[in-house]
Design a protein around this motif. Structure first.
Motif, mmCIF file in Angstrom:
data_model
loop_
_atom_site.group_PDB
_atom_site.id
_atom_site.type_symbol
_atom_site.label_atom_id
_atom_site.label_comp_id
_atom_site.label_asym_id
_atom_site.label_seq_id
_atom_site.Cartn_x
_atom_site.Cartn_y
_atom_site.Cartn_z
ATOM 1 N N ASP A 161 21.691 88.309 -18.253
ATOM 2 C CA ASP A 161 21.779 86.928 -18.738
ATOM 3 C C ASP A 161 21.335 85.905 -17.691
ATOM 4 O OD1 ASP A 161 22.806 87.729 -21.201
ATOM 5 O OD2 ASP A 161 24.881 87.648 -20.496
ATOM 6 N N VAL A 162 21.564 86.225 -16.431
ATOM 7 C CA VAL A 162 21.281 85.284 -15.340
ATOM 8 C C VAL A 162 20.282 85.924 -14.380
ATOM 9 C CG1 VAL A 162 22.247 83.998 -13.405
ATOM 10 C CG2 VAL A 162 23.554 84.202 -15.532
ATOM 11 N N SER A 163 19.186 85.241 -14.171
ATOM 12 C CA SER A 163 18.165 85.705 -13.235
ATOM 13 C C SER A 163 18.480 85.160 -11.845
ATOM 14 C CB SER A 163 16.783 85.228 -13.690
ATOM 15 O OG SER A 163 15.797 85.560 -12.733
ATOM 16 N N LEU A 164 19.092 85.979 -11.015
ATOM 17 C CA LEU A 164 19.434 85.541 -9.668
ATOM 18 C C LEU A 164 18.176 85.504 -8.806
ATOM 19 C CD1 LEU A 164 22.828 87.225 -8.675
ATOM 20 C CD2 LEU A 164 22.379 84.834 -9.276
ATOM 21 N N GLU A 165 17.859 84.314 -8.302
ATOM 22 C CA GLU A 165 16.671 84.140 -7.481
ATOM 23 C C GLU A 165 17.004 83.956 -6.003
ATOM 24 O OE1 GLU A 165 14.080 81.196 -9.076
ATOM 25 O OE2 GLU A 165 13.872 82.242 -10.995
ATOM 26 N N LEU A 166 18.304 83.876 -5.701
ATOM 27 C CA LEU A 166 18.706 83.679 -4.308
ATOM 28 C C LEU A 166 20.175 84.051 -4.183
ATOM 29 C CD1 LEU A 166 17.384 82.477 -1.665
ATOM 30 C CD2 LEU A 166 18.610 80.367 -2.201
ATOM 31 N N ILE A 167 20.519 84.769 -3.117
ATOM 32 C CA ILE A 167 21.908 84.920 -2.710
ATOM 33 C C ILE A 167 22.027 84.252 -1.354
ATOM 34 C CG2 ILE A 167 21.499 87.249 -1.771
ATOM 35 C CD1 ILE A 167 24.481 87.812 -2.487
ATOM 36 N N MET A 168 23.061 83.435 -1.184
ATOM 37 C CA MET A 168 23.120 82.593 0.008
ATOM 38 C C MET A 168 24.563 82.438 0.489
ATOM 39 S SD MET A 168 22.505 78.828 -1.704
ATOM 40 C CE MET A 168 23.320 77.900 -0.383
ATOM 41 N N SER A 169 24.672 82.021 1.739
ATOM 42 C CA SER A 169 25.943 81.610 2.307
ATOM 43 C C SER A 169 25.650 80.509 3.311
ATOM 44 C CB SER A 169 26.670 82.797 2.959
ATOM 45 O OG SER A 169 28.008 82.459 3.268
#
Length: 379
Positions: A161-169
């Motif tokens: 359902d969700v296209s993750l284009e970045l994982i960040m902190s």
């Protein structure tokens, strides 16, 4: 060339060098390469006008822009080509998801609640929606807790359902390179990112861009360093200044020894003195804490602030200047070649971020444009 029309009737003038801004972008981009460099333009580009700053950075090659609030993203979207991605760091308030989905703006999901609401909108629209996911690696501010992030990574339905284009902190202590929290956050981030294979990663902020390459990943997000602020508390600033701030002299007066100056008479002249009053104050973003601590500059001379900073004026001890060297209407430097924004912030007991974002609306603002922007306007 700076356009100074109107400065004659203002108490102060703020000059923004967009050429220096673009040069800083190039310096930082080279620093983090092969990672890409994003621009943080929240709070109206740290008070310098996102509508002026963001297009210049796009022309310089920037394609990723971060704001804090969805309303900022809506205001910025018409200023940038479709090729620019605008990310909302604070994510979305309940009820704003549909508008965001229709606006080609990408939220940073900071909690399970935000993630599930975004997923629900994707299902209702019958299409996958773009997003970034922030994980908390030790700052205890925004982001999913580690177990929440791991659980979301294992949810195949969320992934469709969700296209993750970045994982960040976000690094808490990047402006102190030797702080042990940096290495600890890096290790936690690397461990969490493994649960999201093939998703681009982002950890470095302005200070992080000057840490080792292991912190840079796929995208570095720089804010204050673009605008001339020092990314490191201790090291010499390698970034060009972008802002010059000056104020005009309203009045000069001679005072005898023992005279008090300003509210509370917190300054007392130890000798016969000359005092100049300039036409800016805390309503213009000059903190009240600068009283009896900070300074301004004129012709290479440091002029201490004498007494408290008022709402609309500041008094300076100009006794060291030769008689007649300074006159009403002359411009006094507050930020410029003799005094950096970081020095002013230090004297005020704050940081350059707060100074930049507090500079008020009463200054006459002028922009030194890049060649490309000038040619575009002429065409």
């Amino acid at each position: 060339m700076f356009d100074d029309d109107g400065s004659a009737i203002a108490g102060g003038r703020l000059r923004i060098d967009l050429r220096a801004l673009v040069e800083n972008y190039s310096t930082l981009a080279a620093r983090v390469a092969p990672a890409h460099l994003a621009a943080v333009v929240k709070a109206n580009a740290y008070g310098l006008s996102a509508a002026r700053v963001a297009p210049e950075l796009f022309e310089a090659g920037c394609r990723n822009f971060f704001v804090a609030h969805f309303v900022e993203a809506l205001e910025l979207r018409p200023c940038l080509p479709d090729a620019a991605t605008i990310w909302v760091l604070n994510g979305l308030m309940p009820g704003s998801e549909t508008a965001c989905a229709r606006s080609d703006i990408v939220p940073v999901l900071n909690s399970l609640d935000q993630a599930r609401r975004w997923q629900e909108i994707a299902r209702s629209l019958g299409r996958s929606l773009r997003a970034a996911l922030q994980v908390d690696t030790g700052m205890s501010r925004l982001g999913l807790a580690p177990q929440e992030a791991i659980g979301l990574a294992a949810d195949a339905r969320f992934g469709s359902d969700v296209s993750l284009e970045l994982i960040m902190s976000h690094l808490a202590c990047a402006d102190t390179p030797d702080h042990p929290a940096n290495a600890a956050q890096l290790a936690r981030f690397e461990a969490l990112a493994k649960h999201f294979p093939n998703v681009p990663r982002s950890l470095a902020n302005s200070g992080g861009a000057f840490l080792t390459a292991g912190f840079h990943f796929d995208l570095a997000r720089t804010g204050v360093a673009l605008y001339g602020g020092a990314p490191d508390d201790a090291a010499e600033n390698p970034i060009r200044p972008v802002v010059t701030l000056e104020a005009r002299v309203i009045q000069l007066r001679n005072i005898p020894a023992g005279s008090g100056v300003g509210y509370g008479l917190s300054f007392s002249a130890e000798r016969p003195s000359r005092v100049a009053t300039i036409g800016v104050g805390y309503a213009d973003g000059l903190p009240r804490s600068l009283g009896n601590r900070g300074a301004a500059w004129f012709n290479g001379h440091r002029l201490p602030i004498a007494g408290r900073v008022s709402m609309d004026s500041i008094t300076l001890d100009v006794t060291e200047l030769a008689e007649g060297e300074l006159a009403p209407g002359d411009w006094i430097e507050l930020i410029g070649p003799n005094q950096s924004i970081d020095t002013l912030a230090r004297d005020a007991g704050t940081i350059s971020y707060e100074i930049l974002t507090s500079l008020g609306a009463r200054y006459h603002r002028s922009y030194c444009e890049t060649v490309g922007a000038s040619e575009a306007r002429a065409a």
